[in-house]
Motif scaffolding. Structure first.
Motif, PDB file in Angstrom:
ATOM      1  N   PRO A  51       0.809  -1.225   0.000  1.00  0.00           N
ATOM      2  CA  PRO A  51       0.000   0.000   0.000  1.00  0.00           C
ATOM      3  C   PRO A  51       0.836   1.266   0.000  1.00  0.00           C
ATOM      4  N   GLU A  52       2.128   1.153   0.338  1.00  0.00           N
ATOM      5  CA  GLU A  52       2.977   2.349   0.341  1.00  0.00           C
ATOM      6  C   GLU A  52       3.142   2.882  -1.087  1.00  0.00           C
ATOM      7  N   GLN A  53       3.585   4.137  -1.185  1.00  0.00           N
ATOM      8  CA  GLN A  53       3.594   4.819  -2.481  1.00  0.00           C
ATOM      9  C   GLN A  53       4.996   5.043  -3.037  1.00  0.00           C
ATOM     10  N   TRP A  54       5.994   4.480  -2.379  1.00  0.00           N
ATOM     11  CA  TRP A  54       7.377   4.716  -2.800  1.00  0.00           C
ATOM     12  C   TRP A  54       8.084   3.385  -2.997  1.00  0.00           C
ATOM     13  N   VAL A  55       8.898   3.321  -4.047  1.00  0.00           N
ATOM     14  CA  VAL A  55       9.697   2.119  -4.266  1.00  0.00           C
ATOM     15  C   VAL A  55      11.026   2.520  -4.885  1.00  0.00           C
ATOM     16  N   VAL A  56      12.100   1.941  -4.372  1.00  0.00           N
ATOM     17  CA  VAL A  56      13.418   2.084  -4.996  1.00  0.00           C
ATOM     18  C   VAL A  56      13.687   0.810  -5.789  1.00  0.00           C
ATOM     19  N   VAL A  57      14.086   0.985  -7.046  1.00  0.00           N
ATOM     20  CA  VAL A  57      14.457  -0.154  -7.887  1.00  0.00           C
ATOM     21  C   VAL A  57      15.940  -0.027  -8.207  1.00  0.00           C
ATOM     22  N   TYR A  58      16.654  -1.106  -7.941  1.00  0.00           N
ATOM     23  CA  TYR A  58      18.113  -1.126  -8.135  1.00  0.00           C
ATOM     24  C   TYR A  58      18.468  -2.353  -8.963  1.00  0.00           C
ATOM     25  N   ASP A  59      19.023  -2.126 -10.151  1.00  0.00           N
ATOM     26  CA  ASP A  59      19.388  -3.261 -11.018  1.00  0.00           C
ATOM     27  C   ASP A  59      20.745  -3.044 -11.683  1.00  0.00           C
ATOM     28  N   GLU A  60      21.650  -2.370 -10.952  1.00  0.00           N
ATOM     29  CA  GLU A  60      22.966  -2.064 -11.511  1.00  0.00           C
ATOM     30  C   GLU A  60      24.003  -3.144 -11.194  1.00  0.00           C
ATOM     31  N   GLN A  61      23.553  -4.237 -10.578  1.00  0.00           N
ATOM     32  CA  GLN A  61      24.487  -5.285 -10.185  1.00  0.00           C
ATOM     33  C   GLN A  61      24.224  -6.550 -11.013  1.00  0.00           C
ATOM     34  N   GLU A  62      25.282  -7.294 -11.298  1.00  0.00           N
ATOM     35  CA  GLU A  62      25.134  -8.492 -12.123  1.00  0.00           C
ATOM     36  C   GLU A  62      24.370  -9.600 -11.424  1.00  0.00           C
ATOM     37  N   ALA A  63      24.549  -9.745 -10.120  1.00  0.00           N
ATOM     38  CA  ALA A  63      24.033 -10.921  -9.433  1.00  0.00           C
ATOM     39  C   ALA A  63      22.569 -10.809  -9.034  1.00  0.00           C
ATOM     40  N   ALA A  64      22.076  -9.597  -8.824  1.00  0.00           N
ATOM     41  CA  ALA A  64      20.758  -9.468  -8.203  1.00  0.00           C
ATOM     42  C   ALA A  64      20.097  -8.155  -8.601  1.00  0.00           C
ATOM     43  N   VAL A  65      18.786  -8.103  -8.388  1.00  0.00           N
ATOM     44  CA  VAL A  65      18.020  -6.863  -8.542  1.00  0.00           C
ATOM     45  C   VAL A  65      17.238  -6.642  -7.250  1.00  0.00           C
ATOM     46  N   CYS A  66      16.947  -5.376  -6.954  1.00  0.00           N
ATOM     47  CA  CYS A  66      16.273  -5.020  -5.707  1.00  0.00           C
ATOM     48  C   CYS A  66      15.010  -4.219  -6.011  1.00  0.00           C
ATOM     49  N   VAL A  67      13.935  -4.567  -5.314  1.00  0.00           N
ATOM     50  CA  VAL A  67      12.674  -3.827  -5.394  1.00  0.00           C
ATOM     51  C   VAL A  67      12.292  -3.513  -3.951  1.00  0.00           C
ATOM     52  N   GLU A  68      12.363  -2.245  -3.565  1.00  0.00           N
ATOM     53  CA  GLU A  68      12.349  -1.846  -2.158  1.00  0.00           C
ATOM     54  C   GLU A  68      11.146  -0.956  -1.841  1.00  0.00           C
ATOM     55  N   PRO A  69      10.018  -1.544  -1.407  1.00  0.00           N
ATOM     56  CA  PRO A  69       8.887  -0.708  -0.984  1.00  0.00           C
ATOM     57  C   PRO A  69       9.233   0.002   0.312  1.00  0.00           C
ATOM     58  N   GLN A  70       8.822   1.278   0.416  1.00  0.00           N
ATOM     59  CA  GLN A  70       9.178   2.033   1.612  1.00  0.00           C
ATOM     60  C   GLN A  70       8.193   3.155   1.842  1.00  0.00           C
ATOM     61  N   THR A  71       8.217   3.703   3.067  1.00  0.00           N
ATOM     62  CA  THR A  71       7.208   4.690   3.456  1.00  0.00           C
ATOM     63  C   THR A  71       7.554   6.106   3.024  1.00  0.00           C
ATOM     64  N   GLY A  72       8.690   6.294   2.376  1.00  0.00           N
ATOM     65  CA  GLY A  72       9.063   7.619   1.903  1.00  0.00           C
ATOM     66  C   GLY A  72      10.299   7.509   1.046  1.00  0.00           C
ATOM     67  N   PRO A  73      10.710   8.601   0.410  1.00  0.00           N
ATOM     68  CA  PRO A  73      11.875   8.570  -0.465  1.00  0.00           C
ATOM     69  C   PRO A  73      13.176   8.593   0.323  1.00  0.00           C
TER      70      PRO A  73
END
Length: 262
Positions: A212-234
């Motif tokens: 339900p939160e409105q913010w997400v950080v997406v990180y895909d600059e690494q070879e091994a993994a990708v990150c999808v980070e829901p959070q309550t603010g920027p």
């Protein structure tokens, strides 16, 4: 209860938690396939009492300015709880409750509670911060590291954010919002109707990250993994978009990962 590792199971899904290593989910296996990057710093860790970077490690609360330890160049990153041991309040076959009491260097007292619940096709993470004393600003979020490849298939990231926070050279939002740009990303996005990001490993698995939160950080600059980070603010939100924890109103957030075999 001790803070030894815990394994939850439901159907052919299995999740491993490490209370003693930052309250993180260290593994999530579906049909024997590990979805999370392995290693002491990876898995999925809770970001609390802030998410992402605090500019120069400093945040203001009223007239007071607080300094956090710098652990990301000139900034402080991802909170303090990921470096601490959590306590197991309760553990069952498919659900566990972990707690962590905020302490120095964080200047305020409070309790973080994280609930991890597994079903055969979902993992739900719920977290709250409570205070019984003074009110304070805080953030909550999760930082999962999903394996980039499963069964030889590379991941495809699908989402439709309303905007992208413009990122400065210091990796922090400038305060400007732009139309979403193509990756690679280490960026914060706004999703006013709630976070909804789909990771697809063609021929293997589709996993949907919602919150339900409105913010997400997406990180895909690494070879091994990708990150999808829901959070309550920027990132730097303690300064730019603080959410207040009060004795009457805790800060709460939840995210659900749901998966389908392909």
């Amino acid at each position: 209860m001790s803070n030894e590792d815990i394994t939850l199971s439901a159907g052919d899904a299995e999740a491993t938690l490490a209370p003693g290593n930052g309250g993180r989910v260290t593994g999530l296996r579906v049909g024997g396939t590990e979805l999370l990057r392995q290693g002491d710093r990876f898995g999925c860790f809770p970001m609390v009492p802030w998410c992402g970077r605090i500019r120069d490690g400093r945040f203001r609360d009223g007239a007071a300015v607080h300094q956090m330890p710098l652990n990301a160049g000139p900034h402080a990153i991802h909170g303090t709880a990921r470096d601490a041991a959590w306590t197991v309040a309760r553990a069952a076959a498919d659900e566990a409750v972990l707690t962590y009491d905020l302490t120095e260097p964080w200047p305020y007292r409070g309790r973080v509670t994280q609930v991890v619940a597994l079903t055969p096709d979902t993992l739900t993470l719920t977290m709250s911060v409570e205070t019984y004393e003074s009110s304070f600003p805080a953030q909550l979020g999760w930082h999962p590291w999903f394996n980039r490849t499963l069964g030889g298939a590379g991941v495809e990231i699908g989402f439709e954010p309303a905007w992208q926070e413009e990122r400065g050279d210091d990796h922090l939002p400038t305060g400007n919002r732009t139309d979403p740009r193509p990756g690679p990303w280490d960026d914060c996005f706004g999703m006013p109707d709630g976070v909804d990001v789909t990771l697809t490993w063609p021929g293997a698995l589709r996993l949907r990250v919602t919150s339900p939160e409105q913010w997400v950080v997406v990180y895909d600059e690494q070879e091994a993994a990708v990150c999808v980070e829901p959070q309550t603010g920027p990132p730097d939100g303690l300064n730019t978009a603080p959410r207040l924890v009060t004795p009457l109103e805790p800060l709460e957030a939840t995210t659900t990962w749901s998966w389908t075999r392909l």
